[in-house]
Design a protein around this motif. Structure first.
Motif: not given
Length: 362
Positions: A135-136, A161-162, A165-167, A190-191
């Motif tokens: 997730d991160t 990140a974009k 799709d992860v922090n 952020d994502k």
């Protein structure tokens, strides 16, 4: 989301015991904040850059293992991400350690806290390469400051990140050593690739966040600007704020790490010594700076008065070496060949009398 701490600190190369204590102090502080995770910069235990310290001192590697055990023992009820220099023969490389509830995890690439998955990546990573998607992601690579680097880092981290799709959590050290200046400026994306937290620039920082968002500290003017590389130009105006903060911060770090608190410099009234005086006064405090005017027979009255006016404007200590020169002229002539080394001798006299760190300028 978990409550985490970004420990944007600086440690001293080879000073393993004190580095370890600084790490433990941060861990204890994070536990008082009831944090789930604390992240340190790369090589935090060893200190960086370490040059040939490790190859010349094998006991440092052994000391690292001892201090790592001490850190592990203090890391109950929290997850810790840190790094040290691992020596394998003639090769030294960064070893990232994940400590969870007082134990070192065998898998040092991905871990889980309260059902949230974290993965360790490097700055050069272009895509996720894990058996399961985190997730991160966390990047603790140390990155020295230079012109236009902030723009490049921001673009790379934000895009990662974009696209994945992860922090994205980036933790950098803030410190100076061996002509390298590290600006810190740790941050979280952020994502969507948006910066939602940014630590201080050219300062150590201890940032606590419960939802990854927090204060977005401002960058020095122009630091995040893209530099036009199509045409060579000599205009560095856009990078002056970062350069100034970098120099002042580096002076502070250099004096602190070497046990100095005061500085003496010759004030000629010219540009070089004036800039040096401003930087030193800003870094160490005007009360800790001694400006010495060392006029000769050909020094103009304007140069003398300019030096005195500068000292007054900066509120630094000031004196003239002229009287000292006149009183010791005969003695100096006896000790030197002619007059060519006069001012070198005077400088030695002043150093001996005052006994502080002396800054020399052209």
């Amino acid at each position: 989301m978990n409550k985490l701490v970004i420990a944007q600190i600086d440690t001293v190369a080879g000073d393993i015991k004190n580095n370890s204590q600084k790490i433990i102090d941060c861990i204890i502080k994070a536990k008082k904040e009831k944090s789930d995770l604390i992240i340190f910069p790369e090589y935090v235990l060893t200190g960086y850059p370490f040059g040939d310290i490790l190859s010349r001192n094998n006991f440092i590697a052994q000391m690292q293992q001892t201090e790592l055990e001490n850190i592990v023992n203090k890391s109950t009820d929290i997850t810790v991400v840190l790094s040290y220099a691992n020596i394998e023969g003639d090769i030294t490389k960064s070893c990232t350690v994940i400590i969870q509830n007082g134990k070192i995890m065998q898998n040092n690439q991905i871990f889980c806290i309260n059902n949230e998955k974290y993965g360790i990546i490097s700055t050069n990573a272009d895509k996720l390469e894990f058996s399961e998607k985190p997730d991160t992601v966390i990047n603790i690579d140390c990155s020295p400051s230079r012109t236009a680097k902030e723009y490049l880092k921001d673009y790379r981290f934000s895009s990662f990140a974009k696209d994945n799709d992860v922090n994205y959590i980036y933790v950098n050290k803030a410190g100076y050593a061996d002509n390298y200046s590290f600006d810190g400026t740790s941050r979280i994306y952020d994502k969507t690739g948006k910066v939602i937290l940014r630590a201080k620039t050219f300062e150590e920082d201890f940032v606590v966040t419960e939802d990854y968002a927090g204060k977005i500290n401002e960058l020095p003017i122009g630091m995040g600007k893209k530099v036009n590389t199509d045409n060579f130009e000599m205009d560095y105006t856009s990078d002056l704020a970062r350069t100034y903060k970098s120099i002042v911060f580096s002076i502070k770090q250099y004096f602190c790490k070497n046990g100095f608190t005061k500085a003496v410099l010759g004030l000629s009234g010219g540009l070089d010594s004036s800039v040096s005086a401003v930087l030193l006064a800003d870094a160490l405090g005007s009360e800790n700076i001694w400006g010495i005017s060392m006029p000769s027979k050909i020094t103009t009255n304007e140069s003398k008065s300019d030096a005195q006016s500068l000292a007054k404007n900066l509120d630094i200590n000031f004196t003239s070496a002229l009287k000292l020169y006149e009183e010791n002229q005969k003695l100096i002539e006896e000790k030197t060949i002619g007059n060519i080394f006069d001012w070198f001798a005077i400088g030695s006299v002043i150093m001996g009398i005052i006994g502080f760190c002396v800054i020399t300028v052209p």
